[in-house]
Design a protein around this motif. Sequence first.
Motif, PDB file in Angstrom:
ATOM      1  N   HIS A   1       0.829  -1.196   0.000  1.00  0.00           N
ATOM      2  CA  HIS A   1       0.000   0.000   0.000  1.00  0.00           C
ATOM      3  C   HIS A   1       0.868   1.252   0.000  1.00  0.00           C
ATOM      4  O   HIS A   1       1.987   1.268   0.529  1.00  0.00           O
ATOM      5  CB  HIS A   1      -0.884   0.048   1.260  1.00  0.00           C
ATOM      6  N   GLU A   2       0.324   2.297  -0.570  1.00  0.00           N
ATOM      7  CA  GLU A   2       0.915   3.619  -0.368  1.00  0.00           C
ATOM      8  C   GLU A   2       0.721   4.046   1.085  1.00  0.00           C
ATOM      9  O   GLU A   2      -0.200   3.600   1.763  1.00  0.00           O
ATOM     10  CB  GLU A   2       0.245   4.644  -1.282  1.00  0.00           C
ATOM     11  N   TYR A   3       1.611   4.904   1.548  1.00  0.00           N
ATOM     12  CA  TYR A   3       1.461   5.472   2.884  1.00  0.00           C
ATOM     13  C   TYR A   3       0.483   6.653   2.825  1.00  0.00           C
ATOM     14  O   TYR A   3       0.564   7.495   1.930  1.00  0.00           O
ATOM     15  CB  TYR A   3       2.806   5.949   3.415  1.00  0.00           C
ATOM     16  N   SER A   4      -0.488   6.698   3.778  1.00  0.00           N
ATOM     17  CA  SER A   4      -1.436   7.807   3.858  1.00  0.00           C
ATOM     18  C   SER A   4      -1.519   8.266   5.299  1.00  0.00           C
ATOM     19  O   SER A   4      -1.945   7.515   6.192  1.00  0.00           O
ATOM     20  CB  SER A   4      -2.829   7.380   3.368  1.00  0.00           C
TER      21      SER A   4
ATOM     22  N   GLU B   1      -3.628   3.736  -0.839  1.00  0.00           N
ATOM     23  CA  GLU B   1      -4.106   3.012  -2.004  1.00  0.00           C
ATOM     24  C   GLU B   1      -3.372   1.681  -2.150  1.00  0.00           C
ATOM     25  O   GLU B   1      -2.166   1.575  -1.948  1.00  0.00           O
ATOM     26  CB  GLU B   1      -3.900   3.849  -3.260  1.00  0.00           C
TER      27      GLU B   1
ATOM     28  N   LEU C   1      -1.529  -1.160  -3.978  1.00  0.00           N
ATOM     29  CA  LEU C   1      -0.700  -1.206  -5.174  1.00  0.00           C
ATOM     30  C   LEU C   1      -0.595  -2.622  -5.745  1.00  0.00           C
ATOM     31  O   LEU C   1      -0.772  -2.834  -6.935  1.00  0.00           O
ATOM     32  CB  LEU C   1       0.699  -0.672  -4.855  1.00  0.00           C
TER      33      LEU C   1
ATOM     34  N   LEU D   1       8.106  -0.446  -7.931  1.00  0.00           N
ATOM     35  CA  LEU D   1       7.204   0.614  -7.498  1.00  0.00           C
ATOM     36  C   LEU D   1       7.541   1.926  -8.191  1.00  0.00           C
ATOM     37  O   LEU D   1       8.656   2.114  -8.703  1.00  0.00           O
ATOM     38  CB  LEU D   1       7.287   0.766  -5.984  1.00  0.00           C
TER      39      LEU D   1
ATOM     40  N   LEU E   1       8.304   7.122  -4.881  1.00  0.00           N
ATOM     41  CA  LEU E   1       7.398   6.598  -3.858  1.00  0.00           C
ATOM     42  C   LEU E   1       8.286   6.031  -2.752  1.00  0.00           C
ATOM     43  O   LEU E   1       8.624   4.857  -2.734  1.00  0.00           O
ATOM     44  CB  LEU E   1       6.488   5.512  -4.442  1.00  0.00           C
TER      45      LEU E   1
ATOM     46  N   VAL F   1       6.279   3.002   1.672  1.00  0.00           N
ATOM     47  CA  VAL F   1       5.190   2.053   1.409  1.00  0.00           C
ATOM     48  C   VAL F   1       4.975   1.203   2.661  1.00  0.00           C
ATOM     49  O   VAL F   1       5.860   1.091   3.521  1.00  0.00           O
ATOM     50  CB  VAL F   1       5.489   1.142   0.201  1.00  0.00           C
TER      51      VAL F   1
ATOM     52  N   ALA G   1       1.787   9.739  -2.359  1.00  0.00           N
ATOM     53  CA  ALA G   1       1.720   9.176  -3.710  1.00  0.00           C
ATOM     54  C   ALA G   1       2.196  10.206  -4.726  1.00  0.00           C
ATOM     55  O   ALA G   1       2.034  11.410  -4.527  1.00  0.00           O
ATOM     56  CB  ALA G   1       0.290   8.752  -4.014  1.00  0.00           C
TER      57      ALA G   1
END
Length: 855
Positions: free
Chosen positions: A748-751, A761, A763, A777, A781, A784, A819
């Motif tokens: 996943h992306e880091y949020s 999100e 991936l 990736l 980015l 993650v 992202a």
Amino acid sequence: MPSLHLFIWIWLAWLSRGYFSNAQLAWTPIYVDGNSQIDLWTQESKGCPCPWNVNNHQCACCVQDGGCHCGKESPNRCTQCGLEKHCSFMCNMSITSTELQKHSGKSFGQIKSPSLEGPDHCWFTFVPSPTERVEIQIYRLLNVGRFNGSSCVGGFLQLMSGVEPIFSSTDNNICGVNERFSPPVVLFSDDGVASLLFQIFDKTRRSQFLAYFSFTSINNTEGLGFQPRGGMKLQNTDCDWLYQDFACVKLGICTISSPNYPGIYPPNRQCKYHITTSNDRMRVRITFNTLLLPQNYCSTDYVAIYHGSTRSSPHLITLCANQKKSVDYPGPKLLLEFSSGPQVPPYNYNGFVANLEFYEKTTTTEPSLLLFSHTMEQLSNAVQHPKEISTAASYKFKCEITISGNNTRSGHFDTREYEWFPTCRLIFKGRVTDVIHISLFNYRLRAPQCRSVIEIFDGFMEDTKGPIDKLCSPLIKQTYDIEAQNTHVKKYLSTKNIMVILLRRPTAPSSTNEAEFLSGSFFFHDEQISGTMQPNGLCDVKYNGVNSPLAGLLDNPGLQQLYWNIDGPLICTQQFVPAVNQSVIIKILGLEHMAQNPSCITQCGDNGCRCVSKSNLQRVDHFVIVNEEGWTIACLCGAFQPEWFPVSVRSWSSLTVIYSVAHYIWSNKGFSFSASYTFNTDTICSDQIYTLHSGEIVLKNISTPDNLNHFYHQTCTWTLHSNVERQLELDITSKQNRPCTAWNISVHEYSASAKDRHLGELLHSFCSRDSHKQYLLPWKLNTVIIRLKTLSRTLPQFRIKWKSQVIRANTRFGTPTAAPNAVSSVTCLQPSVSIFLILLILTGLHCENGTNTYR
């Protein structure tokens, strides 16, 4: 047709045999004159002057007390005064009690129906006064239908409530080809205006009936106006009643009966009599004075008693035919159900009458009464100004009741058990690691304007700023409301091991039934052993791996008096929260007394145990373990085989054990279980942050338990973070061949704004069946998150490798990178971000106005 003197003789004969004294087959004695008569109002058919010609002595002689001549159309007959216009054709008529009394001075009369040629019908409406019930005595039926073994066909005679004479399958229904009833068939209606319908469907030459009617006083001292005593008819029900102990104790005794007693009861009814008690020492004695039901119809006509409020409650006893008996049961709730089937000839049954007597079990509890010389003025001042008192021993009460957690862990209290004093103090003192849970079931404060009070203190009054709650008079609280439903119970949970209740009353009661009182239950809960009790629930606790014992047994809920008034679903939770470097194992060793509901079975497979139910699972007893997201890991219900135990779950995130009883009552406390927990120190699945540009992740091996139904539950996250711009390459391999539902890895992306572990999100996803995959990736980015999710009998086996392509000239420091397509301004880190991650970025970041500024 029976003459009046024969009717009286029959009645006296039955009276001498004791039927009337037992209220069996009783009816109102209708008596006018002892002379020989043709009918109720005609003494002789000839011999008296005609009203229209006094010189003609060929007319009927009428009974002087209530009889009037029928006139020229029927010169040889008399009828009841007020009903002269129906003399020749007594059909389709209304009879009003007040008008009948006005013209004839009588509250009773005779119905001799016309001779009908079927098919045809007649109706008779009876209008009683507010203090009367309608009584019909049927003596003779001629060609009025026939009984086919289950119901009347071809015709009937039916008494029903209201003014609309329309057939009802739930009202009294009498039929017969050529019947003479001695004693008569007696019908009563208690709902005001009633109608008698005479209906013939078949083709007949002569159909007729003879009956007497009476407007019977409800307060008839001879019992013929019988009414239930002490109960309350439930609204919007046909024949359901509520009887509560406090009302019956005040009356001395309560009386219940079948509908329309002492007449025959209506067919096809299920009447429920709810009987409730207000504390766990109260019992009820049910004495059946009369029980007269049709012989050989025990499957349809019976009285059944259940220990609870519904037919699904434990069955205690069933009575039928004439099985009179006295039974004795504890509360808190009993259900007496009266069932009736179709009405069957010869209609010589009339139901039941029973007395309810409530009494308390003897108790050996003695009050701790300490006598001191403080005046009420000093006491009141001490209560209102607790800061002036330095210790708990500064003042005492003449009535001081101490309940110690060293002597008992759970119980019931009631101030009516002790000698009356204006002020009583109840002290609940637990062990050092205890908290106290108090539930107030019943209280009665009668004094006006808050002169009587109940105050609850979290600790000694002298050591608190004031009560946590105060109940002011006038105020009355009962365990059950007028619909026999549980009312809201006042619940209190202490923060330490002392709780105090103060009850102040201004004047002594004139009797025990009028006394102001307080009753409830208590429970001492040891938080060091049994978890932290949650304040908003009755039985919810929480175990934290940081401060709870590392191992222990799970408590069975529902055994303390706190649960005494529950009648319905019971759901209790025990939550286990491991620390960062811990896992928790819940092991279910066995279940006992679980309701064997065939609609729910347990199926165990690689992905846990599931309850497969044909109905809503909340209607079935079950035991379930869920994860922090509410997903079911293990659920047990129905006939779970003993050889399948133990069932265990090991998790690196929180687990919640849910104990669910579909219908809990105190007399049938639901199923019991045996289970244990352990917190284990390991770092197999702790959330970790890696700042190296390359590395690998491999789970350590752990010992496999012996039991078949052992499941691993994991939600592990690893954060790959870099302070420089890079392109990250992941290489994931596994030699297992497991479905994705058993375990999977997601990237996943880091949020920063995401509430779930900052997962942004998705991936990529990897399942063990993929065997080997590489993921490149997007450029820049730099942060993650890799997440592993597991629910399986086997622990995942995999290897994750990563490496970075870095351009040194672009080296810079900063937060985890959003992202590539996100806006350049990144929200400040949330408090939930790992402290370690925050320390990494402190040197290159400070916040201004909610955005990041680089230096």
